[in-house]
Design a protein around this motif. Structure first.
Motif, PDB file in Angstrom:
ATOM      1  N   MET A 223      44.832  46.797  26.076  1.00 51.18           N
ATOM      2  CA  MET A 223      44.765  46.153  27.840  1.00 51.18           C
ATOM      3  C   MET A 223      43.527  45.543  27.882  1.00 51.18           C
ATOM      4  N   ILE A 224      41.918  46.372  27.358  1.00 50.26           N
ATOM      5  CA  ILE A 224      41.158  46.375  27.831  1.00 50.26           C
ATOM      6  C   ILE A 224      40.699  44.317  27.037  1.00 50.26           C
ATOM      7  N   GLU A 225      41.210  44.153  25.735  1.00 52.05           N
ATOM      8  CA  GLU A 225      41.667  42.870  24.976  1.00 52.05           C
ATOM      9  C   GLU A 225      42.282  41.802  25.978  1.00 52.05           C
ATOM     10  N   ARG A 226      43.237  42.148  26.677  1.00 52.38           N
ATOM     11  CA  ARG A 226      44.007  40.693  27.573  1.00 52.38           C
ATOM     12  C   ARG A 226      42.756  40.715  28.651  1.00 52.38           C
ATOM     13  N   VAL A 227      42.722  42.236  29.665  1.00 53.91           N
ATOM     14  CA  VAL A 227      41.445  41.566  30.499  1.00 53.91           C
ATOM     15  C   VAL A 227      40.535  40.760  30.172  1.00 53.91           C
ATOM     16  N   ASN A 228      40.031  40.831  28.371  1.00 59.25           N
ATOM     17  CA  ASN A 228      38.849  39.910  28.527  1.00 59.25           C
ATOM     18  C   ASN A 228      39.459  38.632  28.260  1.00 59.25           C
ATOM     19  N   ILE A 229      40.472  38.373  27.856  1.00 59.80           N
ATOM     20  CA  ILE A 229      40.774  36.976  27.215  1.00 59.80           C
ATOM     21  C   ILE A 229      40.876  36.206  28.719  1.00 59.80           C
ATOM     22  N   LEU A 230      41.389  37.781  29.298  1.00 58.30           N
ATOM     23  CA  LEU A 230      42.564  36.824  31.331  1.00 58.30           C
ATOM     24  C   LEU A 230      40.542  36.556  32.331  1.00 58.30           C
ATOM     25  N   TYR A 231      40.072  37.353  31.548  1.00 52.60           N
ATOM     26  CA  TYR A 231      38.784  36.857  32.390  1.00 52.60           C
ATOM     27  C   TYR A 231      38.241  35.711  32.042  1.00 52.60           C
ATOM     28  N   GLY A 232      37.771  35.418  31.039  1.00 49.21           N
ATOM     29  CA  GLY A 232      37.085  34.389  30.207  1.00 49.21           C
ATOM     30  C   GLY A 232      37.856  33.159  30.833  1.00 49.21           C
ATOM     31  N   THR A 233      38.923  33.607  30.780  1.00 46.38           N
ATOM     32  CA  THR A 233      40.017  31.980  31.013  1.00 46.38           C
ATOM     33  C   THR A 233      40.392  31.631  32.313  1.00 46.38           C
ATOM     34  N   TYR A 234      39.620  32.636  33.105  1.00 43.13           N
ATOM     35  CA  TYR A 234      40.698  32.237  34.749  1.00 43.13           C
ATOM     36  C   TYR A 234      39.554  32.461  35.939  1.00 43.13           C
ATOM     37  N   VAL A 235      38.519  33.849  35.287  1.00 46.56           N
ATOM     38  CA  VAL A 235      37.756  34.039  35.957  1.00 46.56           C
ATOM     39  C   VAL A 235      36.212  33.576  36.621  1.00 46.56           C
ATOM     40  N   GLU A 236      35.882  32.317  37.417  1.00 44.28           N
ATOM     41  CA  GLU A 236      34.572  31.881  37.571  1.00 44.28           C
ATOM     42  C   GLU A 236      33.565  32.693  38.278  1.00 44.28           C
ATOM     43  N   ASP A 237      32.173  31.775  37.548  1.00 45.56           N
ATOM     44  CA  ASP A 237      31.659  33.143  37.839  1.00 45.56           C
ATOM     45  C   ASP A 237      30.565  33.247  39.426  1.00 45.56           C
ATOM     46  N   VAL A 238      30.609  34.461  39.737  1.00 49.58           N
ATOM     47  CA  VAL A 238      30.202  34.232  40.882  1.00 49.58           C
ATOM     48  C   VAL A 238      28.488  34.253  41.425  1.00 49.58           C
ATOM     49  N   ALA A 239      28.052  33.748  42.721  1.00 47.17           N
ATOM     50  CA  ALA A 239      26.912  33.518  42.401  1.00 47.17           C
ATOM     51  C   ALA A 239      26.375  34.609  43.282  1.00 47.17           C
ATOM     52  N   LYS A 240      25.433  35.100  43.264  1.00 48.31           N
ATOM     53  CA  LYS A 240      24.854  35.945  43.867  1.00 48.31           C
ATOM     54  C   LYS A 240      23.952  35.359  45.157  1.00 48.31           C
ATOM     55  N   VAL A 241      24.595  35.430  46.393  1.00 49.55           N
ATOM     56  CA  VAL A 241      23.844  34.414  47.572  1.00 49.55           C
ATOM     57  C   VAL A 241      22.930  35.913  48.400  1.00 49.55           C
ATOM     58  N   VAL A 242      21.912  36.311  48.551  1.00 47.65           N
ATOM     59  CA  VAL A 242      21.407  37.141  49.966  1.00 47.65           C
ATOM     60  C   VAL A 242      20.932  36.567  50.685  1.00 47.65           C
ATOM     61  N   TYR A 243      21.429  36.741  52.124  1.00 48.07           N
ATOM     62  CA  TYR A 243      20.929  35.880  53.380  1.00 48.07           C
ATOM     63  C   TYR A 243      20.304  37.285  53.927  1.00 48.07           C
TER      64      TYR A 243
END
Length: 501
Positions: free
Chosen positions: A99-119
């Protein structure tokens, strides 16, 4: 307290609830004194016999529809959910590694980087700081809790400002409003704007702590509270929404499935769809506003059974209570029954600070289509939500020696500080210690990383849902993780909003 002093609507049940010190708010049938539930208790159930539910005798149902009731009884739903759920501690090391391996693969394939923007925003700085030159983060002194709270509020209001959402003629709808702090700061940030209004939605009774500020300031008329579950809310028919040029839906740490219900509420009831005529007596109650506000069949599966129809009549007035800071009753009904979604109110934007992904359920999740596309079944999704708790439950510091998290059934033993910095490959750990399951071999850092990836996968499904509705959407880290580990906000903008993101 004298029973006769308690207010009761002429159309409500006459059964007095001693513990709640009020009358039942359910609506009885025509010519009856009691609602069907209490009529059974009082031995006046009428032609159709009602009997105690065999699964939970605290409520009753019609004897001739017992089989139907058992299928949809809440006890049945809870049992099914419990039987289908899989605890992390019950997985073998090989199953967890897979399951962890599957999460790692799906994360690398579909999840975009989340920018840090603090105001930050001047509305908070003016209120807290002694001078404009003072650093907001140092203005709180030893008040750590207040500092964390207001820094989050300042950044969220700042996000709205930078996205050009703090303008004239907007209706801000805060879901899961609680005390109404987010709306309070948005109102302060829009002091110079005209014709803005605020609708605060909350299903439970809370201390309306921030409301007093607006009573004293004389601007209470633009604040309106609605007591209702989000899944029953039809925003397109709320009077304050119908009169606004644009609608902006906000929420701070809207837990688990409430976020998904909020996204559905915003996109399904604020978009153009066929008008649905509401019968004058569908939901009951003395206020026509209640009839206009809510369509119980818009966000839930409808049922054609007699009992379901009667329950809809019963649950309307009891679960919906519209109030303003000064309680006002609407005595005059409209000339004709209101229509749901008769007029389109443009959804200008959505901003929800996310949290509690472990409380998400497949039934309420808005990104089901995305999950099915990438091969995640409802059972896998349940496991994904459980693993997401590792992002916060595995939190520790270098000074910790050993701590045990007891937040849920997937509680894990924390590592010693010396183990936190150690990194291992999941596959290498499976056979490294035959006496320990894999979940206890993973370092705190690894568990946190796995939990964060699960959270972002769940959020990516939400983004795909919003994109399918024609919205531009993205995730941002709006505050530093040291302030709160739940530091990601989901933002969606209408196609007409050309603000650069």
């Amino acid at each position: 307290m004298d029973v006769t002093t308690q207010p009761r609507s002429d159309e409500s049940c006459t059964f007095y609830l001693i513990k709640k010190r009020r009358f039942c708010r359910f609506k009885p049938k025509h010519g009856q004194l009691y609602c069907p539930e209490h009529a059974c208790m009082m031995g006046a159930s009428g032609d159709r016999k009602r009997i105690p539910c065999p699964l939970n005798p605290t409520h009753n149902c019609y004897e001739d529809e017992l089989e139907k009731h058992i299928k949809k009884c809440n006890v049945t739903k809870i049992r099914k959910a419990f039987e289908q759920s899989i605890c992390v501690k019950d997985l073998t090391s090989s199953q967890l590694a897979e399951m962890i391996e599957r999460v790692n693969i799906l994360y690398g394939t579909y999840v975009e980087d989340v920018a840090k923007v603090v105001y930050e925003h001047d509305c908070v700085r003016t209120e807290i700081c002694d001078s404009q030159n003072e650093d907001l983060t140092s203005a709180f002194g030893p008040q750590a809790a207040l500092k964390k709270e207001l820094l989050q509020q300042a950044s969220l209001v700042g996000q709205l400002d930078r996205l050009s959402l703090l303008t004239d003629g907007n209706c801000f709808v805060e879901l899961g409003a609680g005390k109404g702090k987010l709306s309070h700061w948005i109102q302060k940030a829009t002091k110079t704007c005209q014709h803005n209004s605020f609708i605060l939605v909350e299903r439970s009774s809370v201390r309306y702590k921030m409301d007093s500020f607006h009573k004293q300031g004389g601007d209470e008329s633009c604040f309106q509270r609605i007591k209702i579950d989000i899944e029953d809310l039809n925003l397109g028919c709320v009077p304050g929404v119908k009169d606004a040029n644009n609608v902006i839906v906000v929420g701070k740490h809207l837990c688990g499935g409430a976020t998904d219900m909020g996204l559905r509420c915003a996109t399904h009831t604020l978009v153009s769809q066929p008008a649905t005529q509401v019968k004058a007596n569908t939901l009951g109650g003395s206020s026509y506003l209640e009839n206009a506000l809510f369509d119980l069949t818009s966000n839930r599966e409808s049922s054609t059974s007699t009992e379901s129809k009667e329950l809809q009549e019963l649950t309307g007035p009891s679960r919906t209570e519209m109030t303003t800071n000064v309680v006002k009753e609407v005595h005059e009904p409209p000339a004709k029954a209101p229509k749901l979604c008769e007029s389109k109110r443009p959804l200008q934007g959505i901003m929800i600070a996310l949290c509690c992904h472990h409380q998400c359920t497949w039934d309420t999740y808005s990104g089901q289509e995305f999950m099915q596309t990438i091969g995640i079944s409802p059972e896998n999704f349940d496991l994904l939500t459980r693993l997401s708790s590792w992002a916060t439950c595995a939190k520790t510091t270098a000074k910790s020696i050993r701590e045990t998290t007891v937040n849920n059934s997937d509680a894990i033993m924390m590592d010693d500080p010396k183990d936190v910095s150690e990194d291992h490959n999941t596959k290498d750990l499976i056979n490294s210690d035959y006496n320990k399951p894999l979940r206890e071999q993973l370092s705190v850092r690894q568990r946190e990383e796995i939990g964060r990836k699960c959270k972002r996968l769940i959020d990516t499904g939400r983004l795909h849902f919003l994109k399918s509705k024609g919205l531009r959407c993205f995730l941002r880290e709006y505050i530093d993780e040291s302030i709160t580990p739940e530091n990601v906000v989901l933002i969606a903008l209408s196609s007409s909003n050309k603000t650069y993101i």
